[in-house]
Design a protein around this motif. Structure first.
Motif, mmCIF file in Angstrom:
data_model
loop_
_atom_site.group_PDB
_atom_site.id
_atom_site.type_symbol
_atom_site.label_atom_id
_atom_site.label_comp_id
_atom_site.label_asym_id
_atom_site.label_seq_id
_atom_site.Cartn_x
_atom_site.Cartn_y
_atom_site.Cartn_z
ATOM 1 N N CYS A 50 40.632 43.887 29.060
ATOM 2 C CA CYS A 50 40.964 42.514 29.456
ATOM 3 C C CYS A 50 42.452 42.334 29.693
ATOM 4 C CB CYS A 50 40.597 41.539 28.347
ATOM 5 S SG CYS A 50 38.883 41.145 28.320
ATOM 6 N N SER A 51 43.204 43.255 29.146
ATOM 7 C CA SER A 51 44.626 43.000 28.986
ATOM 8 C C SER A 51 45.400 43.000 30.299
ATOM 9 C CB SER A 51 45.196 44.050 28.039
ATOM 10 O OG SER A 51 46.538 44.248 28.295
ATOM 11 N N VAL A 52 46.195 41.994 30.466
ATOM 12 C CA VAL A 52 47.084 41.942 31.632
ATOM 13 C C VAL A 52 48.202 42.969 31.476
ATOM 14 C CG1 VAL A 52 48.659 40.488 32.947
ATOM 15 C CG2 VAL A 52 46.560 39.538 32.073
ATOM 16 N N ALA A 55 47.007 46.001 32.875
ATOM 17 C CA ALA A 55 47.102 45.900 34.340
ATOM 18 C C ALA A 55 48.505 46.225 34.793
ATOM 19 C CB ALA A 55 46.706 44.497 34.792
ATOM 20 N N LEU A 125 41.958 51.103 36.711
ATOM 21 C CA LEU A 125 42.419 49.819 37.234
ATOM 22 C C LEU A 125 41.236 48.972 37.699
ATOM 23 C CD1 LEU A 125 44.938 48.130 38.012
ATOM 24 C CD2 LEU A 125 44.717 49.070 40.286
ATOM 25 N N ASN A 128 39.564 47.612 34.786
ATOM 26 C CA ASN A 128 40.443 46.586 34.260
ATOM 27 C C ASN A 128 40.241 45.270 35.013
ATOM 28 O OD1 ASN A 128 44.070 46.457 33.765
ATOM 29 N ND2 ASN A 128 42.442 45.275 32.863
ATOM 30 N N THR A 221 42.034 33.232 42.746
ATOM 31 C CA THR A 221 42.387 34.488 42.081
ATOM 32 C C THR A 221 41.189 35.441 42.065
ATOM 33 O OG1 THR A 221 43.562 35.376 40.186
ATOM 34 C CG2 THR A 221 41.820 33.790 39.719
ATOM 35 N N ASN A 224 41.004 37.108 45.407
ATOM 36 C CA ASN A 224 42.083 38.088 45.419
ATOM 37 C C ASN A 224 41.702 39.366 44.683
ATOM 38 O OD1 ASN A 224 44.542 39.424 45.265
ATOM 39 N ND2 ASN A 224 45.356 38.063 43.680
ATOM 40 N N ILE A 228 40.700 43.302 45.895
ATOM 41 C CA ILE A 228 41.363 44.555 45.510
ATOM 42 C C ILE A 228 40.325 45.618 45.157
ATOM 43 C CG2 ILE A 228 42.895 45.611 43.806
ATOM 44 C CD1 ILE A 228 44.221 42.736 43.670
ATOM 45 N N ILE A 453 45.060 34.756 47.679
ATOM 46 C CA ILE A 453 46.459 34.548 47.304
ATOM 47 C C ILE A 453 46.984 33.248 47.894
ATOM 48 C CG2 ILE A 453 48.800 35.418 47.643
ATOM 49 C CD1 ILE A 453 47.831 38.166 47.289
ATOM 50 N N PHE A 457 48.645 30.430 45.677
ATOM 51 C CA PHE A 457 50.087 30.231 45.828
ATOM 52 C C PHE A 457 50.449 28.930 46.534
ATOM 53 C CE2 PHE A 457 51.605 34.936 45.734
ATOM 54 C CZ PHE A 457 51.193 35.013 44.426
ATOM 55 N N ARG A 485 52.016 27.021 37.959
ATOM 56 C CA ARG A 485 53.133 27.664 38.655
ATOM 57 C C ARG A 485 54.270 26.700 38.916
ATOM 58 N NH1 ARG A 485 50.775 32.257 40.064
ATOM 59 N NH2 ARG A 485 48.596 31.987 39.607
ATOM 60 N N PHE B 214 55.546 38.279 48.686
ATOM 61 C CA PHE B 214 54.437 39.170 48.324
ATOM 62 C C PHE B 214 53.284 39.132 49.344
ATOM 63 C CE2 PHE B 214 50.520 40.149 45.991
ATOM 64 C CZ PHE B 214 50.826 41.407 45.504
ATOM 65 N N LEU B 256 54.401 39.541 39.371
ATOM 66 C CA LEU B 256 53.535 38.356 39.337
ATOM 67 C C LEU B 256 52.759 38.271 38.026
ATOM 68 C CD1 LEU B 256 52.209 38.225 42.986
ATOM 69 C CD2 LEU B 256 53.512 36.456 41.816
ATOM 70 N N HIS B 257 52.290 39.424 37.563
ATOM 71 C CA HIS B 257 51.586 39.415 36.275
ATOM 72 C C HIS B 257 52.558 39.176 35.132
ATOM 73 C CE1 HIS B 257 48.632 41.556 38.842
ATOM 74 N NE2 HIS B 257 47.802 40.792 38.163
ATOM 75 N N SER B 260 53.510 35.671 34.400
ATOM 76 C CA SER B 260 52.503 34.804 33.789
ATOM 77 C C SER B 260 52.392 35.047 32.283
ATOM 78 C CB SER B 260 51.149 35.020 34.456
ATOM 79 O OG SER B 260 50.618 36.262 34.069
HETATM 80 C C1 HEM Z 1 46.388 46.467 41.937
HETATM 81 C C2 HEM Z 1 45.865 45.587 41.155
HETATM 82 C C3 HEM Z 1 46.195 44.121 41.125
HETATM 83 C C4 HEM Z 1 46.831 43.362 42.043
HETATM 84 C C5 HEM Z 1 47.421 43.797 43.383
HETATM 85 C C6 HEM Z 1 46.870 42.032 41.545
HETATM 86 C C7 HEM Z 1 47.426 40.958 42.200
HETATM 87 C C8 HEM Z 1 47.576 39.720 41.662
HETATM 88 C C9 HEM Z 1 48.178 38.628 42.310
HETATM 89 C C10 HEM Z 1 48.719 38.669 43.726
HETATM 90 C C11 HEM Z 1 48.167 37.566 41.481
HETATM 91 C C12 HEM Z 1 48.705 36.190 41.744
HETATM 92 C C13 HEM Z 1 47.696 35.368 42.461
HETATM 93 C C14 HEM Z 1 46.466 35.081 41.646
HETATM 94 O O1 HEM Z 1 46.558 34.393 40.613
HETATM 95 O O2 HEM Z 1 45.417 35.565 42.044
HETATM 96 C C15 HEM Z 1 47.534 37.997 40.285
HETATM 97 C C16 HEM Z 1 47.305 37.197 39.199
HETATM 98 C C17 HEM Z 1 46.641 37.590 38.079
HETATM 99 N N1 HEM Z 1 46.098 38.832 37.834
HETATM 100 FE FE1 HEM Z 1 46.177 40.397 39.056
HETATM 101 N N2 HEM Z 1 46.262 42.003 40.324
HETATM 102 C C18 HEM Z 1 45.853 43.265 40.030
HETATM 103 C C19 HEM Z 1 45.207 43.671 38.888
HETATM 104 C C20 HEM Z 1 44.904 42.850 37.828
HETATM 105 C C21 HEM Z 1 44.196 43.253 36.682
HETATM 106 C C22 HEM Z 1 43.672 44.650 36.434
HETATM 107 C C23 HEM Z 1 44.093 42.176 35.887
HETATM 108 C C24 HEM Z 1 43.378 42.128 34.551
HETATM 109 C C25 HEM Z 1 43.966 42.272 33.437
HETATM 110 C C26 HEM Z 1 44.752 41.086 36.521
HETATM 111 C C27 HEM Z 1 44.874 39.819 36.006
HETATM 112 C C28 HEM Z 1 45.524 38.801 36.608
HETATM 113 C C29 HEM Z 1 45.668 37.481 36.042
HETATM 114 C C30 HEM Z 1 45.161 37.032 34.700
HETATM 115 C C31 HEM Z 1 46.381 36.725 36.959
HETATM 116 C C32 HEM Z 1 46.801 35.265 36.836
HETATM 117 C C33 HEM Z 1 48.218 35.192 36.438
HETATM 118 C C34 HEM Z 1 48.707 33.784 36.482
HETATM 119 O O3 HEM Z 1 48.114 32.946 35.807
HETATM 120 O O4 HEM Z 1 49.685 33.549 37.185
HETATM 121 N N3 HEM Z 1 45.220 41.525 37.715
HETATM 122 N N4 HEM Z 1 47.173 39.324 40.414
#
Ligand code: HEM
Lengths: 526, 299
Positions: A50-52, A55, A125, A128, A221, A224, A228, A453, A457, A485, B214, B256-257, B260
């Protein structure tokens, strides 16, 4: 992000009730049963995925891998299929990397993007993302659909975006005005309700107001992150289906034919190759006029250029390279029969006959013999003069060279009862033939990612609570906003204050973020 | 023509930079008086009382800087335009053209974000970057300034968009870099540096730059992929330059991560922005040492 109310894994959600203390099973029972141990292991695993932070680590590792891949020489993909050429290529690196060469090769550093550990990273990943996405869905859905709209007075005492504004009118009129202002700021007012002022003075009367904007957009999200995962699926899609075609060296002599093979009955015919040069000799344009036959019937005809491939039934024919082909004729001296007649595209490079000569080959005697044909590497080639070709025949079985010779145009040579004639030179077109259904999946994935996205955004969700009470001056409005945000919330609240001020309100207090905005705007002009 | 415009633009930006620094220093002096007031407000959670509306006169240096900056932008815009006219296609076919457009993009986006966030102090850091970029382009081998026709593979409108979007993304990342730099220069607790904006605003600017940059970087990769799929028959081939662009994108993904997470926002996130821009520059200069399908764009 601090105190935004949208923390990950349920952190920092001030509107929710404090979570009831959950009794830890393991803490109670002295000896956990095996089933419990399994489930707690499963739980731990789930939490791990689950962990960010995981990630971030994974993405960072992939980043490092890609950097190594750009900085370190990578094995050309066409070598990877053949053990002998792989070994030769690696040996060639020894002067550069010395004793480490072997180790680096074993670690897959020279074919990083196909190495096991790179693929493992992508797999972890993917897990994840899937786990994390599933895990946070309920909470996010609840946030979007079941926000707590009615809040108590204490809710307004802290927070990054709070303001206190008084209006010299009755609370009911103030509530009316506020609702109007919120609408003007494009917020949807979802709650307008008279409430009790306090336990002590329930009759004094107060109002609760709640408004929000773009409340479903955070769910982007999901688009998004699903996108991926789809990218990874798209990358292996063709392999999964077993439907991929990839021929990188599909050379067709001008005027000649070549069958595509695989599960198709396609034959490519070239009506000629053309190169147009700029005055300085550089290529301005080059193209092949191609006719495509399926089961002997013409199905397509097109002039293909670098940027204009021919597409038929999901198969793309690209103009990739070009060069010379040698027309060779072989006759059997005993019978007079022609045993080979064809254009041999010199589409490869060989250092066996001189400095990096263009080379092609054809086979004889049912594949038992192979004949290599080479042309001069350039005007300064020491062994071959312009216009000449070199021929060499091998026994395929043991790769033994039987003979080797040089021919000019229309010259012949007799070897082993066969007469070889070099008739003429012509051009060939090097095409690349590709079929990959995964590309469609990738396009869908990319659309998901970009739309997802964009929703998150550019349509940032925001929420606003207000409580209107009676005061000495008339009515006092407590405001509080939340946005994941920041989302210009400070500016939003500043503007709301201004609208109300224009209606005679006094701003009593604002949180620093709003104050700072106001200060900047005052200084630099609205 | 475009060369002289670039010279003029670069010099103008140097002057603008001077004015911005003046403004920055003036801010330090001006605000020292108010700073005691602001120090309490940096606390974060407490609500402060609105005193008098703080209406400070805008320091003239900010106006000079802004005006000169706009003039610089016009020169740089003309440099890009003149080159476009001279070569008959969007100027992206070599490092000289791309660098000119990059300089223009940094200045333009800097102006836009400074206006949006009312933070002229950023200019004191943006202008030097623009000047450095301009000087770099001006000192490139003269052979690159010659007008050379496009090789066939580059004759595709998708590429025009691909490179155009890349230029905007790189430019915005430069601004994010500046915001991160200033963020790290600004003190966290205690007495703030009065000549710098607050950390909250700098964090906002950095974050905003990624919100814009991005998705654009993803678009760059995708457009590159679409073009490669048409021209070379493969959406992705781990070509060094596209891989470097991917690494850049991933770095901003980590950002981005990080942003947050409470424990990762702040200093660490700022460092990620700096790393991201380092990767952007690496990608930009990649033509020199990376080889691969993009080599024709190099020297
Ligand atoms: C290559 C892999 C990944 C990419 C390119 C990616 C990309 C992004 C992007 C662009 C956002 C910002 C937009 C949005 O909220 O959707 C985001 C947010 C987020 N991602 Fe990912 N992500 C990836 C993998 C992961 C993984 C594996 C997790 C799980 C742990 C994760 C958890 C989150 C969370 C929780 C947010 C929200 C953060 C917030 O509240 O601002 N992501 N990710």
């Amino acid at each position: 992000p601090v105190d935004s109310g949208y923390g990950i894994q349920g952190r920092a959600i001030p509107i929710a009730e404090p979570p009831a203390a959950k009794p830890r099973k393991a803490a109670i029972s002295a000896a956990p049963s095996s089933q419990e141990r399994v489930s707690s292991f499963g739980e731990a695993l789930w939490r791990f995925f689950c962990s960010v932070r995981l990630a971030m680590s994974l993405i960072a590792l992939i980043l490092i891998a890609t950097m190594i891949g750009t900085l370190l020489i990578q094995m050309p993909p066409e070598l990877q299929g053949d053990a002998a050429s792989r070994a030769m290529w690696v040996t060639g690196l020894t002067p550069r990397f010395g004793d480490f060469t072997g180790l680096m090769y074993d670690l897959g550093l020279f074919s990083l993007f196909t190495s096991i550990w790179f693929k493992s990273l992508l797999l972890i990943l993917t897990l994840n993302i899937i786990v994390c996405t599933l895990n946070r869905f309920p909470k996010m859905w609840k946030q979007a659909t079941q926000t707590r709209m009615e809040v108590g007075p204490n809710f307004f005492t802290h927070g990054e975006y709070t303001a206190t504004i008084s209006l010299p009118v009755e609370p009911a009129a103030a509530e009316q005005q506020l609702a109007g202002v919120l609408k003007r700021r494009h917020l949807t007012v979802r709650l307008r309700k008279p409430v009790e002022a306090s336990k002590e003075q329930p009759a004094a009367g107060a109002f609760a107001v709640y408004a929000d904007r773009f409340r479903y957009m955070p769910l982007g999200t999901y688009l998004n992150h699903v996108g991926i995962v789809l990218i990874f699926i798209g990358a292996i899609w063709g392999t999964l289906l077993g439907s991929n075609i990839k021929i990188v060296d599909f050379a067709v002599p001008a005027g000649g034919d070549r069958a595509v093979g695989f599960d198709t009955n396609l034959v490519v015919h070239s009506n000629g190759f053309t190169e147009v040069d700029y005055p300085d000799g550089r290529a301005a344009d080059y193209y092949t006029d191609v006719v495509l036959y399926e089961n002997g019937t013409q199905v397509a005809a097109q002039r293909i250029r670098v940027n204009e491939p021919l597409e038929y039934k999901g198969i793309l024919f690209h103009q990739a390279f070009f060069g010379n082909a040698a027309d060779i004729k072989v006759t059997d001296d005993a019978t007079g029969n022609v045993v080979y007649q064809g254009s041999v595209p010199l589409a490869y490079r060989s250092q066996m006959y001189g400095p990096n000569n263009p080379m092609g080959s054809f086979s004889l005697a049912n594949g038992q013999m192979q004949v290599d044909v080479v042309e001069p590497a350039g005007p300064g080639d020491p062994t071959l003069r312009p216009g000449q070709v070199g021929l060499a025949m091998y026994r395929v079985q043991d790769d033994h060279q039987l003979w080797r010779t040089t021919l000019s145009q229309n010259q012949t040579v007799n070897e082993a009862g066969l007469t070889f004639t070099f008739q003429r030179e012509r051009q060939f077109s090097g095409l690349q033939v590709v079929r990959d259904h995964g590309v469609t999946v990738i396009f869908i994935a990319v659309a998901c990612i970009l739309i997802g996205i964009a929703l998150v955004f550019y349509f940032p969700t925001r929420r606003l609570w207000a409580r209107i009470e009676r005061s000495d001056e008339g009515a006092i409005i407590h405001l509080k906003g939340q946005a994941p945000r920041r989302a210009d919330l400070a500016r939003d609240l500043m503007r709301i204050g201004e609208h109300l001020k224009a209606a005679g309100a006094t701003i009593h207090a604002e949180s620093p973020a709003i104050l700072e905005q106001r200060e900047l705007f005052a200084e630099m002009g609205g | 023509m475009n060369f002289y415009m670039l010279v003029a633009g670069t010099m103008t930006m140097a002057v603008a930079g001077g004015f911005y620094v003046w403004y920055l220093l003036a801010q330090g002096v001006l605000r020292r008086s108010v700073s005691a007031n602001m120090a309490n407000t940096a606390g974060g959670t407490s609500t402060v009382m609105m005193s008098e509306q703080v209406k400070q006169p805008r320091h003239p240096a900010a106006t000079y800087a802004q005006v000169v900056n706009w003039v610089g932008l016009v020169f740089l815009g003309l440099a890009v335009f003149a080159r476009w006219m001279a070569v008959g296609h969007a100027p992206y076919s070599n490092q000289y053209e791309f660098g000119t457009a990059f300089t223009f993009s940094i200045v333009l986006l800097g102006l836009i974000l400074m206006r949006q966030f009312r933070q002229p102090t950023l200019g004191a850091f943006i202008s030097p970057i623009a000047v450095a970029m301009g000087v770099y382009v001006l000192t490139l081998p003269t052979a690159l300034r010659q007008v050379n026709p496009l090789i066939p593979a580059l004759q595709n409108p998708i590429l025009t968009i691909h490179v155009g979007v890349a230029i905007v993304a790189y430019g915005i990342f430069a601004i994010g870099f500046v915001a991160a730099l200033m963020y790290l220069l600004q003190r966290d607790g205690g007495e703030k540096r009065t000549w710098l904006p607050s950390r909250a605003i700098l964090d906002d600017i950095g974050y905003r730059s990624v919100l814009i940059g991005f998705p654009l970087m993803i678009l760059v990769l995708v457009l590159g992929g679409i073009w490669a799929n048409i021209a070379w028959g493969a959406f992705w081939s781990w070509d060094p330059k596209e891989t470097a662009a991917l690494a850049t994108t991933l770095c901003y993904g980590v950002y981005l991560h990080a942003h947050s997470l409470k424990s990762w926002s702040g200093n660490r996130a700022a460092w990620l922005l700096i790393l991201g821009f380092a990767l952007t520059i690496f990608t930009f200069f990649g033509n020199y040492f990376l080889g691969g399908l993009h080599t024709y764009g190099g020297v």
